[in-house]
Every structure is written in C-alpha cells, then in structure tokens.
Design an enzyme around this catalytic site. Structure first.
Site, PDB file in Angstrom:
ATOM      1  N   HIS A  80       2.207   0.103 -11.655  1.00  0.00           N
ATOM      2  CA  HIS A  80       1.774  -0.522 -10.394  1.00  0.00           C
ATOM      3  C   HIS A  80       2.750  -0.104  -9.302  1.00  0.00           C
ATOM      4  O   HIS A  80       3.957  -0.163  -9.508  1.00  0.00           O
ATOM      5  CB  HIS A  80       1.762  -2.039 -10.578  1.00  0.00           C
ATOM      6  CG  HIS A  80       1.042  -2.784  -9.498  1.00  0.00           C
ATOM      7  ND1 HIS A  80       1.485  -2.821  -8.201  1.00  0.00           N
ATOM      8  CD2 HIS A  80      -0.091  -3.527  -9.530  1.00  0.00           C
ATOM      9  CE1 HIS A  80       0.648  -3.553  -7.483  1.00  0.00           C
ATOM     10  NE2 HIS A  80      -0.319  -3.999  -8.262  1.00  0.00           N
ATOM     11  N   ARG A 138      -1.345  -5.676   0.277  1.00  0.00           N
ATOM     12  CA  ARG A 138      -1.935  -4.553   1.005  1.00  0.00           C
ATOM     13  C   ARG A 138      -3.385  -4.848   1.362  1.00  0.00           C
ATOM     14  O   ARG A 138      -3.865  -4.477   2.432  1.00  0.00           O
ATOM     15  CB  ARG A 138      -1.818  -3.265   0.179  1.00  0.00           C
ATOM     16  CG  ARG A 138      -0.422  -2.641   0.276  1.00  0.00           C
ATOM     17  CD  ARG A 138      -0.224  -1.522  -0.731  1.00  0.00           C
ATOM     18  NE  ARG A 138      -0.099  -2.050  -2.089  1.00  0.00           N
ATOM     19  CZ  ARG A 138      -0.658  -1.504  -3.149  1.00  0.00           C
ATOM     20  NH1 ARG A 138      -1.378  -0.418  -3.044  1.00  0.00           N
ATOM     21  NH2 ARG A 138      -0.510  -2.053  -4.340  1.00  0.00           N
TER      22      ARG A 138
END
Ligand SMILES: Cc1cc2nc3c(=O)[nH]c(=O)nc-3n(C[C@H](O)[C@H](O)[C@H](O)COP(=O)(O)OP(=O)(O)OC[C@H]3O[C@@H](n4cnc5c(N)ncnc54)[C@H](O)[C@@H]3O)c2cc1C
Ligand code: SF4
Ligand code: SF4
Ligand code: FES
Lengths: 250, 608
Positions: free
Chosen positions: B244, B264
């Site tokens: 990740h 995000r």
C-alpha cells in the site's frame, strides 16, 4: 533517522490464579515515541516469551489490548510512553472486573453472552429501498463506533465492585441497546427488556464509563440518560399505563 | 497408555457439518450462509469475535450501487477490477463480484449496518483509486468495524452456529482426496482440539506478518495458505503482494500502520520534498487520458467529481507505491524517507474530522501531528496478498474435495493488483458462495469419518514439540529474522539474484526453526503460539519467493528490476504451486481460460 533507545521499568502483574499472582519489575529498552504495548512486546520478545497479552491491530481499532496502566483503564496500543513519568516504573495489570486467564489476559466471554440475549435489529418488511437521512443516523453511528474494548464494563462499579453481572448488562450493552432503540428503521421493542432483564435502573449515572471510553462516545449523556427517559415515558406515564392495561402486548 | 495417547484422549472433540476457519468478513458471511436447521457450523478464530483483520478496514466496500453516481453499473466495476488487476484476474470471479456486490451490501444494511448517507438518504459512496465512479459504501473511516459488527451480531443469533474463540487450527486431516477434519489448540486453556467435519471453509486472511513493515496484525501468518498447501491444494499468484503506498513512516514504532486511501479519495494530495505534486509524472500508458494532467484540472474534479478527470493520486496502488519509491530514490523523499500526504490544504478541519476521524485520532495520538494543519509522512507498507488458494469461481471449492476458501486467503479476483474497497465486497460475495456450496457438499456426505490415533499421533507430537527441553531458539527472534529476509530479498523491487538468495536463506531459517522452543505451560503461552505460527509463515514465504522467481516480468504487485516491463505473453499465465512427493514445492505454468467476447469488449470499451 533513528530514535534514541533508553531503559524504563515496567511493573507487570504475572500469574494465572489469584493465589499465585506476583508483580515483577523488568527493565526494557524503548524509545520515546513508543507506546506501552511496544514496551510489553519488547519485554515478551527478549525476556519473558510466555507473557500473556492480547492485541491485534496496534492502532486503536480492535479493542483487544485493554489493561490497567498505572491504575487507569487504557488501550495499551494508544498509550504513549511520553505521557508517563518514566523515572518511575509503569505499572501494568489486567482488567479487574473479568476473571483472570493469565498475566494481562482476562476472560471477557461474559460480554459475548450478554450480546446474544439482545434481540437483533429488525428491518421493516418492504420491497422498496427505504431511505434514511444522515442527520437521523448521526447518533446511532456515533454509538456504533464502539470497538468492544470493555474498558467501560471494567470501570462500572456495578460490575466491578458489586459484581452484579447477572442483573446488569453494563454500559457497553446499554449503548448497544440505545443504538438499536434510536435506529430510525428498527421495528423491535426492547424497552421492557431494558428495564427488567438488562437492569437499566442499576445505573446511577456516575459517568465513569464515559470517562474511560477510548472512542470518546458520550455513553451516559447520549445513550443511558435518553434510554432512562424513554423507559419512564413508556412505563411510568399514566396514560400509557392505562392503554397498556386495555391493550396488552402479546 | 503413552503420553501421546493420553494427550489424544484429552483433546476437546467436536463435530461440524461445516467447519469455518476464520471469523473475518469472509468467515462470518460464510457461516451465516452455511448454517441452517440441518447444518451445524463451527467457526474458529485465533482472536476474539469481532477483532479479525476486517475490523481494521477503513475506506469502504466497493459495489456498483449507483446511489452516489447513477452512471455506475456492474460493467464499469468489472472493467475497473480487471484493469486494476492488470488483466490477470479471473474474469469469471470479477463478473460475479461486480454483479453481486450491490445486493450483498444492501443485505448488510438489512442486518443493521448503518452506512453514511447521501443527501437524498441513500448509501453514500466515496471515490477510491482505480474506481471510475464514487463506489465505496463507507462509514467515515471505520467501514470494517461496521461490517464485522453487523455480521457478528447476525451470526450470534443463528441457532446452529457455534463460535470457538481464541482457537487456532494447525492441521487439516485428509482421507484420499477429501478433508475430514482439523486439529488445533485453544489459547486460554492450551487444550488440543479435534474437529471432525464434512466440509471446511478457510477464511484465514493474509500473510503480512512475514514482513517487518506491514499494516497487518499478528494474525496474518499465512495459516490458511499453508494449511491448504499441506493437504495438496493448488496455490496461485503468490508473487502478487500489494504494498500500500501510504503507510505511516514515522515514528518508527508505528512504521507500516495504514493511512487509508480515503485520505486521497477525499482530496488528499502527494508532494515530494521540493513541494512538487509529483504524481502527474507517473501516469502509466494503460491509463493515459483518464487522469487529470494539471493541478487545475484535478481541482475542478474535486469540486464536483465531474468536470475534469480524476487526480493522479487516485491511480492504482501499485503505481502510486512505485512512484513514491522513485521519488525517495531520486533524493526527493520526506524527512523520514517517504512522501508528504496533504489534506490540510484541500479540505476544512471540520470536513477532515468528520470524514476521517480515526486518521485524525491516529496521527494525533501516535505521531503528535494534526492532519488538519500539517501534511502526513507516508511510504509503502505490506498490505494485502492477491495470491492464495486456487478456487472455482462459482463455488469457491479448492482442488481438494470438501475444502473451500474465501476472502484474502483465496486467489483470482484481484489478479496482479487489488483495487481498494474490492476486498470487503469480495468477502461478502464469495463468503456467501463458499457457505452455500460447502453446505451443499456437506449434505452429500452421510457420516463423519473416524480419525484414529495413527493419524493423530504425529500431529500431536508436532504440536507439543516446542516444549521439548532441547529446543532453544527464541521464536520471536526467528520471526524477526524472517522479516528481515523478506524485506531485503523478497520486497517491493525484486530480481533473480535476491530471490535466489532469499530462498536459500528461508530454507536455512526453516532448519534453524526446527529448534524453536517454548517456555513451559500450555495456558495462554504466546511463546508456544509464536513457534507454531512461524511454521506457516516460513512455508508461505517460501511459496511467495518461488512464485516471484518464476514470473519474469513486472506486473501490478510484482516488480522485477531485471524484467522491468510487462510481458503481454504472460498476462494469462498462472504459476501454480503444489506440494511434491518429498514435501517440497513444485511449480508449473498454466494458461488461463480465454475471456468471452462480450466481457472482452467491456474491458476494451471506453465508457459504458
Ligand atoms: C488497515 C487495513 C485497512 C483496510 N482497509 C480496507 C478497505 O477500506 N476496503 C477493503 O476492501 N479492504 C481493506 N483492507 C483489506 C481487508 O480488510 C482484508 O483483506 C479483509 O478484511 C480480509 O478479510 P478476511 O475475512 O479474508 O480475513 P480476516 O478478517 O483477516 O479474518 C481472518 C480470520 O481468520 C482467523 N484465522 C487465521 N488463521 C487461523 C487459524 N490458523 N486458525 C483459526 N483461525 C484463524 C483469524 O483469527 C480471523 O478471525 C484493509 C486492510 C487493512 C490491514
Ligand atoms: S454511568 Fe452507569 S453504566 Fe456508566 S459507570 Fe456509572 S453506573 Fe456504570
Ligand atoms: S463503549 Fe467505549 S469503552 Fe465501552 S466497550 Fe465500547 S469503545 Fe470500549
Ligand atoms: S491492539 Fe487493537 S486496540 Fe490496541
């Protein structure tokens, strides 16, 4: 960039049954950014491999690592060492309210038994999608933030000092009942159970539960007190009382 | 009676039509589906109920409900999943997943889950990397908690389900080519357990604890992978590990802990030490034309999700992780060797606290940083394994009769790279299918098989081995050694030399680990648990390294600096791992089934 290592002392309660408990002092290497759980893990990996401690996420999300740190109920993974006076040993003990299994681990299975007795959510029968507004679920969502760390159960004096586990389900489950009760779509009525079987009346609003909740859920003010009000409305309102006599529920 | 026979006599013994190993989303959903009046289900879990990995999931569950954006439908979800998986995913699974995820999410709501709402009172859906439309049903940044609680509260009211908490399965027992039972131990008492079963579902999750920097918890030791491998099941795609892009990098004691992609999704941007928003430079060919190319365009998209294309921070995870690594390598990393993730400049403090409360809390407590004011420092962390047990796409059966698998432990859906949010929906969709088919299978078996002492003796002996006096290696330190090997030789960027060395080192460590010792006492003794978990981690790590060595290309979660390009010829090639006659690993290549035309067109098509 590495943080500097230094030594601290931990006083850890070790043992399996109440008659062979001892509290031992250990020195462990830590750095200042570590949390209490890190220090316990360091102790386990280097000196005391058999030390029993429960944990999972190490990020305050699963509610596994509950213990009493310097006498205060805490998630060990969210307790920064820098918040403690490291010149003194940090004392780490298991939760007192639940039966001890070993070292820092207690048997919390009673809580799971309580949950089974609570009637589950009951969705209305409908072929259409039923909408709910955010504002109507805000409070329910806040209650559902509970990570089942059982720290509130641990401090509630009704469970901790009076051991009334057979009469009172404790703040965690009053919270769960409130979240069901305030769900805009739930069709089940649990107020009778809440009053009788689950022992709402035992709570005398000391707010100790709210103070320790790591999820900062306003258990007493937003869940327990409103539940008490609803119970009063339902059972002690003279008009409702009369109607109930006329049309008893099955 | 010998000591071993005495131990066998003392084992706790259970019978279950269907044994479910694992109480995460996959295991619980499977148990709900499998149980009924005639089908008794036992669920075992290493930790307490409600604490499985699923509880940690933050961002959301992907399903083309079309509640936030009506343009969404299963075809777009299917296309996004296949492309996110670099076309290596099992198309049949991707199709089933995209079609069934919406009903599984709605069902959860009927069981009491309370998702965040849209302004018209429907389930709100959020944007996430690689998903064309806002698709993730969520609850702030604690979606996994909501999901596991809804499942947990549902499962405890099923009459024919029994849950054995803090119980670890260490061995499956097979007769001919069929599983007939399992052996394990209970943490609280240290008792050994024997479960006779007609069908077994593995929902044991992932392998991340083989790495040092990981978002995963102690449970992720690859038990299911090694249990299945040991009874001869096919294991595939082990080379594909998702790193990740945004794990915490500082302070060191929390290095690896996840920072949800939701940051995000809600508008967070990535900058390097020079203040440059660098992701614009890393849009791969495959996604050219689909992402914003200027800050101005990205800003417009953030305002209304429509005018302008999505910002490149929302590219798939493999792309973002490698971009951050490149920036660090080029000397443009953040103070502690990552990138800056900034939401403070994009959203108001109130918005951030409402949408990302646990991120706010996590940084405040663990890093002493206020994310509504300052940027976070982030870098890649081991997060998810796309590979695992090979399953039939429609039934979740493995290549061993009676053995099923669902969730992270199974392979196929995500191909070479998983899209965020696709795991939670994967658990529900394929958990339910596994439950249904395992139940059907168990109904065809008339009786439990006897499991006699000759089978149990070697197993019990192996379980109690760490207590023998001559075992002196510290299992915690052996674990740390493995984590170093995996990080150094089988990490994000790989090559033939490292992998070969890595395999050699793991093999040496396997030898050394035969002396892993536990302190005396069976009751809640983590040194014993660690010694046993280590075995699964070692096997899984070896499988992973062998698969990584076999795939001579870079694709999704598998990056080779000696083969940096993606090789079209290998898109449909699977590396299948099996146990050989001497308990070693054998590996062969297989070509996947071709995609039917209509699905092919969906993938090729621009818009749907
Ligand atoms: C921090 C974090 C955030 C994430 N966020 C998201 C997200 O927003 N959206 C998304 O889609 N995905 C997300 N993921 C991924 C997703 O959460 C996991 O892939 C998923 O929860 C795995 O579910 P599972 O049911 O397969 O396994 P788990 O939930 O991990 O459950 C595994 C179960 O198996 C048990 N078990 C394991 N081995 C044994 C054994 N030997 N014997 C007995 N029991 C055993 C464990 O005790 C546990 O109960 C996230 C992951 C992490 C780590
Ligand atoms: S407020 Fe009630 S439930 Fe909470 S600790 Fe006090 S008595 Fe217990
Ligand atoms: S209400 Fe708070 S203190 Fe109580 S169990 Fe839940 S999270 Fe823990
Ligand atoms: S380990 Fe999960 S809350 Fe501490």
């Amino acid at each position: 960039m590495k943080d500097e290592k230094f030594q601290i002392k931990l006083n850890v309660q070790i043992g399996e049954s109440l008659d062979n408990l001892k509290t031992e002092t250990y020195s462990v290497d830590v750095d200042k950014k570590m949390v209490v759980l890190d220090a316990v893990h360091e102790l386990q990996a280097t000196q005391l491999p058999e030390l029993a401690v429960r944990w999972n996420c190490k990020a305050g999300k699963c509610g596994s690592c509950s213990a009493e740190v310097n006498g205060k109920p805490k998630l060990m993974c969210m307790s920064k060492l820098s918040d403690y006076n490291l010149k003194e040993p940090i004392s780490i003990r298991p939760m007192k309210t639940f039966p001890l299994i070993k070292d820092l681990v207690t048997d919390v299975s009673w809580n799971y038994e309580v949950n089974k007795r609570i009637k589950p959510y009951n969705h209305p029968n409908s072929s259409e999608y039923i909408t709910m507004q955010q504002i109507d679920v805000d409070r329910v969502q806040e209650f559902r933030k509970c990570i089942e760390c059982f720290l509130c159960q641990n401090v509630c004096h009704i469970l901790r000092d009076h051991d009334l586990k057979d009469k009172f389900v404790g703040p965690r489950f009053l919270l769960r009942l409130a979240s069901l009760n305030m769900h805009p779509l739930d069709t089940e009525n649990r107020l009778g159970d809440i009053k009788d079987e689950f022992g709402l009346g035992y709570c005398n609003i000391t707010k100790c539960c709210t103070e320790v909740c790591p999820e900062i859920i306003p258990i007493t003010d937003e869940a327990i007190i409103p539940l008490k009000e609803r119970v009063v409305d339902e059972f002690y309102d003279p008009i409702k009382w009369f109607l109930r006599k006329l049309f008893p529920k099955k | 009676m010998t000591d071993l026979q005495e131990e066998i006599k003392k084992m706790e013994k259970y019978d279950a039509d269907v044994l479910v190993v694992g109480a995460g989303g996959a295991g619980l959903r499977a148990a709900i589906e499998a149980s009924n009046a005639n089908t008794k289900v036992i669920v075992v879990t290493k930790s307490l109920l409600g604490k499985a990995h699923t509880v940690m999931a933050e961002g959301g569950a992907a399903a083309a409900l079309g509640m936030k954006d009506e343009r969404d439908n299963w075809k777009v979800h299917f296309r996004d999943t296949m492309r996110g998986g670099k076309l290596h995913g099992n198309w049949k699974m991707a199709e089933i997943h995209a079609k069934q995820a919406p009903q599984r999410i709605l069902e959860l709501e009927k069981w009491g889950a309370v998702f965040d709402r849209t302004t018209d009172g429907k389930i709100n859906q959020r944007n996430f990397g690689g998903h064309k439309y806002p698709r993730l049903a969520h609850v702030g940044d604690r979606t996994g908690l909501e999901m596991i609680r809804a499942l947990q509260d549902h499962v405890v009211h099923e009459d024919n389900v029994e849950v054995l908490m803090e119980t670890t399965i260490t061995h499956l027992i097979k007769k001919e080519n069929r599983v007939i039972g399992a052996v394990g131990y209970r943490r609280d008492s240290g008792n050994l357990v024997l479960v006779r079963a007609k069908a077994i579902i593995l929902g044991t999750g992932g392998i991340g604890k083989a790495y040092k920097i990981t978002s995963n918890s102690w449970e992720y030791t690859g038990d299911g992978h090694s249990l299945a491998f040991n009874v001869g099941a096919d294991i595939i795609d082990m080379e594909f590990v998702q790193f990740h892009p945004t794990g915490m990098v500082y302070p060191s004691s929390v290095k690896g802990i996840l920072v949800t992609e939701g940051v995000r999704g809600e508008g967070g941007i990535l900058r390097n030490s020079e203040g440059e928003r660098f992701m614009f430079r890393y849009i791969p060919k495959m996604f050219e034309g689909e992402y914003a190319t200027t800050e101005e365009e990205a800003k417009r998209w953030l305002a209304d999700n429509n005018s302008g294309r999505r910002p490149p921070e929302l590219l798939t995870r493999d792309v973002v992780a490698k971009a951050i690594l490149s920036e660090v390598k080029a000397g443009r990393g953040s103070t502690h060797g990552g990138a800056y993730l900034d939401i403070a400049s994009q959203r108001s403090p109130e918005y951030i606290k409402q949408k990302l409360p646990s991120m706010y809390h996590q940084f405040k407590t663990l890093a002493g940083l206020d994310i509504t004011k300052e940027p976070m420092e982030v870098g890649p962390t081991t997060h998810y394994i796309m590979g695992g047990i090979r399953v039939h796409p429609e039934t979740q059966s493995t290549t061993v009769s009676g053995l099923y698998a669902a969730g992270e432990v199974s392979a196929g859906l995500h191909g070479a790279n998983r899209l965020g949010g696709n795991s939670l929906s994967d658990l529900l969709v394929f958990g339910a299918l596994a439950g249904e088919h395992a139940r059907n299978y168990s109904n065809t078996i008339s009786k439990y098989e006897e499991i006699d002492n000759s089978i149990l003796e070697p197993i019990v002996n192996e379980l109690l081995e760490p207590f023998k006096g001559e075992k002196t290696e510290n299992p915690y330190l052996l674990h740390r050694e493995l984590q170093h090997i995996m990080g150094d030789f089988v990490g994000i960027i790989r090559n033939e030399k490292d992998l070969t060395d890595g395999i050699e080192q793991i093999n040496k460590l396997i030898e050394k680990s035969k002396s892993a010792g536990a302190k005396q006492g069976r009751k809640y003794n983590p040194s014993w648990h660690q010694a046993l978990d280590l075995k699964s981690m070692l096997i899984t790590s070896l499988l992973l390294a062998h698969a990584a060595l076999a795939r001579k290309e870079s694709r999704g979660g598998h990056t080779r600096d000696d083969f940096p390009e993606t090789n079209k010829e290998l898109t449909q090639i699977l590396y299948v791992l099996q146990k050989d006659e001497n308990d070693g690993i054998k590996i062969h290549e297989e070509k996947m089934e071709d995609l039917p035309d209509e699905l092919h067109q969906i993938i090729q098509g621009g818009d749907n």
